[in-house]
Design a protein around this motif. Sequence first.
Motif, mmCIF file in Angstrom:
data_model
loop_
_atom_site.group_PDB
_atom_site.id
_atom_site.type_symbol
_atom_site.label_atom_id
_atom_site.label_comp_id
_atom_site.label_asym_id
_atom_site.label_seq_id
_atom_site.Cartn_x
_atom_site.Cartn_y
_atom_site.Cartn_z
ATOM 1 N N GLU A 4 -7.025 3.000 -5.503
ATOM 2 C CA GLU A 4 -7.795 3.413 -4.320
ATOM 3 C C GLU A 4 -8.946 2.445 -4.055
ATOM 4 O O GLU A 4 -9.274 2.169 -2.899
ATOM 5 N N HIS A 54 -7.408 -0.449 -2.317
ATOM 6 C CA HIS A 54 -7.078 -0.106 -0.917
ATOM 7 C C HIS A 54 -8.329 -0.119 -0.046
ATOM 8 O O HIS A 54 -8.312 -0.590 1.083
ATOM 9 N N GLU A 59 -9.556 6.012 2.584
ATOM 10 C CA GLU A 59 -9.548 5.483 1.215
ATOM 11 C C GLU A 59 -10.915 5.660 0.553
ATOM 12 O O GLU A 59 -11.004 5.987 -0.627
ATOM 13 N N HIS A 90 0.840 -1.204 0.000
ATOM 14 C CA HIS A 90 0.000 0.000 0.000
ATOM 15 C C HIS A 90 0.882 1.265 0.000
ATOM 16 O O HIS A 90 0.627 2.220 -0.731
ATOM 17 N N GLU A 112 0.994 4.518 -2.623
ATOM 18 C CA GLU A 112 0.810 5.924 -2.230
ATOM 19 C C GLU A 112 2.022 6.761 -2.643
ATOM 20 O O GLU A 112 1.880 7.919 -3.029
HETATM 21 FE FE LIG Z 1 -4.938 4.844 -1.273
#
Ligand SMILES: [Fe+2]
Length: 233
Positions: free
Chosen positions: A152, A155, A119, A65, A69
């Motif tokens: 996203e 996530h 998120e 993750h 980002e």
């Molecule tokens: Fe994210």
Amino acid sequence: MPLSGAPSLRVRLVRWVSPLVWRLPGHAARKLHDFAGAEHGSMLELRAAARLTSSPERQALYLRHALDESRHAALFTRRSTTLRQSAGRASLGLPRAQPEELFERLGEVDFVAHVHRAERHGREQFEVYAALFGRFGDAQTRALFEGILADERRHESYSWALLVSLTGDEALAKRTLARAAWRGAWAEWRRLGRAMGQRLYVLLMLTLYASLAPLALLVRVLQPAARGWKTEP
Ligand SMILES: [Fe+2]
Ligand SMILES: [Fe+2]
């Protein structure tokens, strides 16, 4: 949690305000740079979580993750710089963010709830912006949001599954999420309060000076200041 449903008040507000705000000169570059800062901040929090978690499986999830980002921060920075340079302005530079030590402060379960909520909000906002830039005819910025949205959504989905597994069931996960929402609303309220407090102080002082100005003028007319050094009687 389902990825669709009736739009929240927050999303409706973003939809309503964005067509006006994003047309302001220089706004898009500044806002994209802000997003880069937010993505960079998320990356720092996730790296800390990977360092502190007791589970090697969750460490791998957080690190993956964090990589996403970090890539998003770079993409937003690059697009912001391109927009600034095409307007004859200098780049706003690399994004900066201060770590908030969320994992340490909240503990892992509340940290994951915070991540999931952030998120979901990010995904909802970026969907509005992708559609907006499509309507503006800016295919590059639209493609930027569309590309990031794919990550996203992943996530949002993995953090929900992780929250359910950490809490034990969906009902408890929803309760943890509600707690995160209250905490987020309280933090936002305090942030707004600080910002409003500073503005209110400036406004009060200006009002005070403006209302006292005629009185000061009257005093000067009635009692002209003595010139030169005063001597004691
Ligand atoms: Fe994210
Ligand atoms: Fe992101």
